[in-house]
Design a protein around this motif. Structure first.
Motif, PDB file in Angstrom:
ATOM      1  N   VAL A 164      65.472 -68.577  29.102  1.00 34.99           N
ATOM      2  CA  VAL A 164      65.228 -67.201  29.568  1.00 34.99           C
ATOM      3  C   VAL A 164      63.778 -66.811  29.326  1.00 34.99           C
ATOM      4  CG1 VAL A 164      65.782 -64.763  29.185  1.00 34.99           C
ATOM      5  CG2 VAL A 164      67.622 -66.456  29.282  1.00 34.99           C
ATOM      6  N   ARG A 165      63.286 -67.090  28.110  1.00 39.52           N
ATOM      7  CA  ARG A 165      61.905 -66.716  27.787  1.00 39.52           C
ATOM      8  C   ARG A 165      60.905 -67.521  28.606  1.00 39.52           C
ATOM      9  NH1 ARG A 165      63.745 -65.935  21.953  1.00 39.52           N
ATOM     10  NH2 ARG A 165      63.515 -68.182  21.745  1.00 39.52           N
ATOM     11  N   ASN A 166      61.193 -68.818  28.811  1.00 44.83           N
ATOM     12  CA  ASN A 166      60.286 -69.648  29.609  1.00 44.83           C
ATOM     13  C   ASN A 166      60.217 -69.159  31.051  1.00 44.83           C
ATOM     14  OD1 ASN A 166      59.683 -71.245  27.415  1.00 44.83           O
ATOM     15  ND2 ASN A 166      61.091 -72.891  27.976  1.00 44.83           N
ATOM     16  N   TRP A 167      61.360 -68.781  31.604  1.00 41.64           N
ATOM     17  CA  TRP A 167      61.367 -68.252  32.963  1.00 41.64           C
ATOM     18  C   TRP A 167      60.574 -66.952  33.055  1.00 41.64           C
ATOM     19  CZ3 TRP A 167      67.159 -68.916  34.831  1.00 41.64           C
ATOM     20  CH2 TRP A 167      67.386 -70.278  35.086  1.00 41.64           C
ATOM     21  N   GLY A 168      60.692 -66.123  32.011  1.00 47.58           N
ATOM     22  CA  GLY A 168      59.925 -64.883  32.004  1.00 47.58           C
ATOM     23  C   GLY A 168      58.436 -65.148  31.938  1.00 47.58           C
ATOM     24  N   THR A 169      58.028 -66.077  31.087  1.00 45.98           N
ATOM     25  CA  THR A 169      56.610 -66.422  30.956  1.00 45.98           C
ATOM     26  C   THR A 169      56.062 -66.999  32.255  1.00 45.98           C
ATOM     27  OG1 THR A 169      56.899 -66.883  28.590  1.00 45.98           O
ATOM     28  CG2 THR A 169      54.953 -67.820  29.657  1.00 45.98           C
ATOM     29  N   ALA A 170      56.880 -67.789  32.957  1.00 47.28           N
ATOM     30  CA  ALA A 170      56.447 -68.414  34.208  1.00 47.28           C
ATOM     31  C   ALA A 170      56.502 -67.458  35.395  1.00 47.28           C
ATOM     32  CB  ALA A 170      57.311 -69.643  34.496  1.00 47.28           C
ATOM     33  N   GLY A 171      57.066 -66.262  35.183  1.00 50.75           N
ATOM     34  CA  GLY A 171      57.152 -65.299  36.278  1.00 50.75           C
ATOM     35  C   GLY A 171      58.338 -65.509  37.196  1.00 50.75           C
ATOM     36  N   ARG A 172      59.265 -66.361  36.795  1.00 58.00           N
ATOM     37  CA  ARG A 172      60.438 -66.617  37.636  1.00 58.00           C
ATOM     38  C   ARG A 172      61.437 -65.469  37.567  1.00 58.00           C
ATOM     39  NH1 ARG A 172      62.603 -72.666  36.684  1.00 58.00           N
ATOM     40  NH2 ARG A 172      64.196 -71.815  38.107  1.00 58.00           N
ATOM     41  N   ILE A 173      61.437 -64.749  36.446  1.00 57.87           N
ATOM     42  CA  ILE A 173      62.278 -63.559  36.312  1.00 57.87           C
ATOM     43  C   ILE A 173      61.412 -62.409  35.826  1.00 57.87           C
ATOM     44  CG2 ILE A 173      64.397 -64.850  35.862  1.00 57.87           C
ATOM     45  CD1 ILE A 173      64.006 -64.318  32.903  1.00 57.87           C
ATOM     46  N   LYS A 177      58.221 -54.729  28.678  1.00 56.78           N
ATOM     47  CA  LYS A 177      58.072 -54.500  27.240  1.00 56.78           C
ATOM     48  C   LYS A 177      58.745 -53.191  26.854  1.00 56.78           C
ATOM     49  CE  LYS A 177      56.013 -56.550  24.643  1.00 56.78           C
ATOM     50  NZ  LYS A 177      56.395 -57.678  23.743  1.00 56.78           N
ATOM     51  N   VAL A 178      59.563 -53.252  25.812  1.00 55.60           N
ATOM     52  CA  VAL A 178      60.209 -52.071  25.253  1.00 55.60           C
ATOM     53  C   VAL A 178      59.878 -52.067  23.765  1.00 55.60           C
ATOM     54  CG1 VAL A 178      62.370 -50.851  24.859  1.00 55.60           C
ATOM     55  CG2 VAL A 178      62.052 -52.167  26.965  1.00 55.60           C
ATOM     56  N   GLY A 179      58.853 -51.310  23.385  1.00 53.24           N
ATOM     57  CA  GLY A 179      58.361 -51.374  22.015  1.00 53.24           C
ATOM     58  C   GLY A 179      57.770 -52.747  21.764  1.00 53.24           C
ATOM     59  N   GLU A 180      58.243 -53.420  20.711  1.00 55.45           N
ATOM     60  CA  GLU A 180      57.765 -54.771  20.397  1.00 55.45           C
ATOM     61  C   GLU A 180      58.611 -55.849  21.061  1.00 55.45           C
ATOM     62  OE1 GLU A 180      57.604 -55.225  16.196  1.00 55.45           O
ATOM     63  OE2 GLU A 180      55.944 -53.835  15.919  1.00 55.45           O
ATOM     64  N   GLU A 181      59.694 -55.449  21.740  1.00 59.67           N
ATOM     65  CA  GLU A 181      60.592 -56.423  22.342  1.00 59.67           C
ATOM     66  C   GLU A 181      60.255 -56.668  23.805  1.00 59.67           C
ATOM     67  OE1 GLU A 181      64.416 -54.635  21.779  1.00 59.67           O
ATOM     68  OE2 GLU A 181      64.754 -55.696  19.889  1.00 59.67           O
ATOM     69  N   THR A 182      60.627 -57.842  24.296  1.00 58.74           N
ATOM     70  CA  THR A 182      60.555 -58.149  25.717  1.00 58.74           C
ATOM     71  C   THR A 182      61.970 -58.140  26.268  1.00 58.74           C
ATOM     72  OG1 THR A 182      58.592 -59.539  25.436  1.00 58.74           O
ATOM     73  CG2 THR A 182      59.858 -59.845  27.455  1.00 58.74           C
ATOM     74  N   HIS A 183      62.182 -57.346  27.331  1.00 58.00           N
ATOM     75  CA  HIS A 183      63.483 -57.299  27.982  1.00 58.00           C
ATOM     76  C   HIS A 183      63.425 -58.059  29.302  1.00 58.00           C
ATOM     77  CE1 HIS A 183      65.403 -53.633  25.763  1.00 58.00           C
ATOM     78  NE2 HIS A 183      64.833 -54.497  24.932  1.00 58.00           N
ATOM     79  N   TYR A 184      64.561 -58.645  29.655  1.00 60.85           N
ATOM     80  CA  TYR A 184      64.654 -59.478  30.846  1.00 60.85           C
ATOM     81  C   TYR A 184      65.737 -58.939  31.772  1.00 60.85           C
ATOM     82  CZ  TYR A 184      62.180 -62.631  27.692  1.00 60.85           C
ATOM     83  OH  TYR A 184      61.278 -63.172  26.805  1.00 60.85           O
ATOM     84  N   SER A 185      65.624 -59.271  33.052  1.00 56.92           N
ATOM     85  CA  SER A 185      66.610 -58.845  34.044  1.00 56.92           C
ATOM     86  C   SER A 185      67.739 -59.854  34.123  1.00 56.92           C
ATOM     87  CB  SER A 185      65.950 -58.695  35.416  1.00 56.92           C
ATOM     88  OG  SER A 185      66.921 -58.644  36.448  1.00 56.92           O
ATOM     89  N   LEU A 186      68.954 -59.400  33.842  1.00 60.53           N
ATOM     90  CA  LEU A 186      70.107 -60.297  33.935  1.00 60.53           C
ATOM     91  C   LEU A 186      70.314 -60.741  35.382  1.00 60.53           C
ATOM     92  CD1 LEU A 186      72.600 -61.698  32.764  1.00 60.53           C
ATOM     93  CD2 LEU A 186      73.856 -59.567  33.083  1.00 60.53           C
TER      94      LEU A 186
END
Length: 213
Positions: A164-173, A177-186
């Motif tokens: 999930v994190r790798n896909w986010g970093t690569a721009g696939r998903i 940013k919500v505070g210090e957290e990274t949120h992703y789209s299910l």
């Protein structure tokens, strides 16, 4: 190994705050609790908390001694210590003992298992995801990688937090940013997983046809 240390620090920081069971249901009040005896903390929770604190504190102490020029953590609590690890992972990981990484992996796994069973929000989101799936509705949750994994499993998809994190970093998903957290789209995670399945099926050899002699 830098990325692994960074990921472990985030995983432990995220899970540690959800180790203690929380009361759920309409009877729970948000007002200040009344004075008097409180429910004891289960021994298995204390065991994971103590192991986490000892491991993280020992590793941070070793790295502070090895890198005296780095700023000190804001405090000795797990949140600040794991924040210190991820902020300085690029510097300290070069001389880290691989055994320390393994110790952090063990702690992270124990924290994650316990946090999953204690997080009411994840339970509610899983039930909601299941209901939305049965109703044929799309997923519209934005949340942390840990909870994304639980929600994806409820929809029948097995995926890891690292993916999930790798896909986010690569721009696939999509991420936000919500505070210090990274949120992703299910919804994005489920779409990408389905696309990978379709691609794998397209590339797979057709077992129903044999090659010409």
């Amino acid at each position: 190994m830098t990325n692994r240390l960074y990921e472990l620090a985030i995983d432990i920081r995220d899970s540690y705050q959800h180790l203690r069971p929380t009361k759920r249901g309409p009877e729970v009040s948000t007002s200040k609790p009344a004075p008097g005896p409180r429910d004891p903390i289960p021994a298995y929770v204390l065991d994971v908390e103590i192991a986490t604190e000892r491991t993280v504190r020992a590793i941070v102490s070793e790295q502070m001694a090895a890198h005296p020029g780095l700023p000190r953590p804001a405090s000795r609590d797990v949140h600040h210590l794991t924040t210190w690890l991820l902020n300085h992972s690029g510097v300290i990981v070069q001389g880290m003992d691989p055994g320390d990484i393994r110790d952090l992996e063990i702690v992270a796994a124990r924290c994650d298992r316990l946090a999953r069973s204690n997080t009411g929000e994840t339970d509610r989101d899983v039930r909601l995801a299941q209901m939305r799936q049965r109703a044929g509705l799309g997923a519209d949750h934005w949340t942390t990688s840990r909870r994304i994994v639980s929600l994806a499993k409820a929809a029948g998809v097995d995926i890891s937090r690292t993916t999930v994190r790798n896909w986010g970093t690569a721009g696939r998903i999509r991420t936000q940013k919500v505070g210090e957290e990274t949120h992703y789209s299910l919804g994005d995670v489920l779409r990408e997983t389905r696309q990978e399945e379709l691609t794998a099926n397209d590339l797979a050899p057709d077992s129903g046809h044999s090659a010409a002699a």
